[in-house]
Design a protein around this motif. Structure first.
Motif, short mmCIF file in Angstrom:
data_model
loop_
_atom_site.label_atom_id
_atom_site.label_comp_id
_atom_site.label_asym_id
_atom_site.label_seq_id
_atom_site.Cartn_x
_atom_site.Cartn_y
_atom_site.Cartn_z
N UNK A 105 15.42 -19.61 9.79
CA UNK A 105 17.24 -19.93 10.03
C UNK A 105 17.92 -19.65 8.25
N UNK A 106 16.77 -19.76 7.17
CA UNK A 106 16.88 -19.27 6.23
C UNK A 106 16.89 -18.10 5.95
N UNK A 107 15.49 -17.44 6.58
CA UNK A 107 15.24 -16.34 6.32
C UNK A 107 16.75 -15.08 7.02
N UNK A 108 17.12 -15.77 7.69
CA UNK A 108 17.80 -15.02 8.86
C UNK A 108 19.36 -14.63 8.02
N UNK A 109 19.66 -16.35 7.72
CA UNK A 109 20.90 -15.83 6.50
C UNK A 109 20.94 -15.24 5.61
N UNK A 110 19.57 -14.81 4.73
CA UNK A 110 19.50 -14.57 4.08
C UNK A 110 20.35 -12.94 4.13
N UNK A 111 19.46 -12.66 5.44
CA UNK A 111 19.50 -11.22 6.19
C UNK A 111 20.92 -10.60 5.76
N UNK A 112 21.75 -11.71 6.94
CA UNK A 112 23.06 -11.39 7.74
C UNK A 112 23.40 -11.75 5.94
N UNK A 113 23.10 -12.26 4.89
CA UNK A 113 24.71 -12.14 3.65
C UNK A 113 24.16 -11.02 3.27
N UNK A 114 23.27 -9.99 3.55
CA UNK A 114 23.66 -8.36 2.31
C UNK A 114 24.80 -7.69 3.08
N UNK A 115 26.14 -7.36 2.72
CA UNK A 115 27.05 -6.55 2.99
C UNK A 115 26.41 -5.40 3.89
N UNK A 116 26.80 -5.48 5.34
CA UNK A 116 26.44 -3.98 5.29
C UNK A 116 26.88 -2.65 4.66
N UNK A 117 26.21 -1.86 4.68
CA UNK A 117 26.11 -0.65 3.18
C UNK A 117 26.03 0.40 4.29
N UNK A 118 26.03 1.37 4.00
CA UNK A 118 25.59 2.85 4.56
C UNK A 118 24.80 3.81 3.20
N UNK A 119 23.59 3.31 3.69
CA UNK A 119 22.59 3.85 3.03
C UNK A 119 22.66 5.51 2.96
N UNK A 120 21.95 6.13 2.40
CA UNK A 120 21.28 7.86 2.85
C UNK A 120 19.81 7.04 4.22
N UNK A 121 20.13 8.34 4.67
CA UNK A 121 18.73 7.53 5.86
C UNK A 121 16.87 8.65 5.16
N UNK A 122 16.58 7.46 4.96
CA UNK A 122 15.22 8.56 4.55
C UNK A 122 15.46 9.72 4.66
N UNK A 123 14.10 10.56 4.10
CA UNK A 123 13.95 11.93 4.18
C UNK A 123 12.99 12.15 5.23
#
Ligand SMILES: C[S@@+](CC[C@H](N)C(=O)[O-])C[C@H]1O[C@@H](n2cnc3c(N)ncnc32)[C@H](O)[C@@H]1O
Length: 380
Positions: A105-123
């Motif tokens: 549960x702690x790990x899930x909360x940590x992941x979901x606390x990252x803000x949605x971003x729009x990273x460049x897609x991998x090459x």
């Protein structure tokens, strides 16, 4: 060569147990839908029939989605699983770990606390992967994947990687049509919402299931050369090799293999049983007339049976689920051929139990035979 006569029993009532369907409602077993799999209840039945005692070692050299070792943990046996596919090894590993729900549960909360971003897609992302998702879900997938990859310790990281893999399929256009991967444009939900929901329901499963034994041992390897397994160290084998002439089964997981394992299907094909593209098969006497792909399949399966014989203890038992191969002009009787190869490898063939029969036609009208699905029971 193929003169053996065997006890053949018909039990069509067991047909559904030889499919993955019953697992869809069973905690943990349902964590990855693996069409090629068999059911937990089949494994439980076979464990009883083979007469193995609690605490014994049970091997599945084609572990797939981990049904055999997971059922073993529930029933009190030591499960060992081997597979050539990194996807199968990962799924089996994730399903057979022992988790701490608080940590999850702690790990899930940590992941979901990252803000949605729009990273460049991998090459180098393949056109297949790009086509599989709406752009916003594909970007979010790489964003969440990065967050999951950073999770420590390993247990929650593996768990969340599987949850994300499942969620990504539900937030994609992927449609597995039999053994063909297709994409169907339709409205799909936001990945983050699905990821949260799937991870939470998997954590509930962890709370529900109490294991009698475990964790299982899961190894990446080749069933034709079980190098990591010692001679006479296994009490029973319960397994289902890839089916003859079903060569496309790896392609349907192409998207997951590329995103989560950085693998292209064509790089893996050489390690799979019966897939063409390897060296010419060694021809087995009595099988000269089979189509090339069947010759290759059975020369591979002969090696697998010899390895099963080597690793089984004296008196050890095996149950192998196989299906007939359908070709344009004939049906290849995999159960009888496998039984004969097993006998040649030193096994006693105790019986063949037929659990399914599929009428095979050519050009939709001309009946060319019936493809049986059977369990071949062997004893060393
Ligand atoms: C029919 S599936 C097994 C399904 C499994 N019983 C389950 O319930 O999930 C066959 C598996 O054999 C694996 N396989 C193919 N060639 C192999 C090889 N040479 N060594 C080990 N595994 C292999 C495939 O990756 C696939 O996961």
């Amino acid at each position: 060569m193929f003169e053996g006569s065997y006890i053949v029993e018909e039990r069509y009532d067991l047909w559904s147990l030889a499919t993955f369907k019953p697992n869809k409602n069973i905690p943990i077993h349902r964590w990855f839908y693996f069409k090629e799999g068999f059911s937990r209840d089949l494994v439980v039945m076979l464990l009883q029939e083979l007469g193995v005692s609690r605490g014994c070692v049970v091997l599945d050299p084609f572990v797939g989605s981990g049904t055999t070792p997971l059922a073993c943990m529930e029933e009190g046996f030591v499960g060992v699983g081997v597979d050539a596919s990194p996807l199968a090894v990962f799924v089996s590993l994730a399903k057979t770990r022992i988790y701490d729900p608080v940590e999850l549960r702690e790990a899930l909360d940590k992941c979901l606390s990252t803000a949605p971003q729009h990273p460049a897609l991998p090459d180098g992302l393949s056109p297949t992967v790009r086509r599989a998702f709406p752009r916003r879900n594909l970007e979010e997938l790489f964003n969440l994947k990065e967050a999951v990859d950073e999770i420590e310790p390993k247990g929650p990281r593996i768990f969340l990687k599987l949850a994300l893999m499942n969620a990504s399929v539900k937030a994609s256009y992927i449609f597995r049509d039999g053994s063909v991967l297709r994409f169907v444009k339709r409205p799909v939900p936001p990945l983050r919402t699905i990821f949260r929901r799937i991870a939470q329901s998997m954590i509930e499963d962890v709370n529900r299931v109490k294991f009698k034994c475990g964790p299982a041992v899961i190894l990446q390897g080749d069933a034709r050369r079980l190098n990591q397994i010692e001679d006479e160290s296994v009490d029973a084998v319960i397994t289902s090799p890839p089916y003859l002439n079903k060569i496309e089964y790896t392609r349907v997981y192409e998207v997951e293999l590329e995103i989560f394992f950085g693998k292209k299907v064509q790089d893996l094909i050489r390690s799979y049983i019966g897939l063409v593209g390897r060296e010419a098969p060694r021809v087995i006497p009595g099988l000269e007339d089979l189509p090339d792909s069947a010759k290759l399949y059975f020369s591979d399966m002969r090696e697998v049976l010899e390895e099963m014989w080597r690793v089984l203890k004296d008196g050890g038992k095996a149950a192998v689920v196989v299906a007939g191969g359908v070709y344009p002009d004939r049906v290849v009787e995999s159960d009888y051929i496998l039984a004969d190869l097993a006998r040649r490898a030193g096994f006693k063939v105790e019986k063949i139990r037929v659990v399914g029969k599929r009428v095979a036609t050519s050009g939709r009208v001309h009946r060319i035979g019936a493809a049986r699905e059977s369990i071949v029971y062997l004893a060393k």
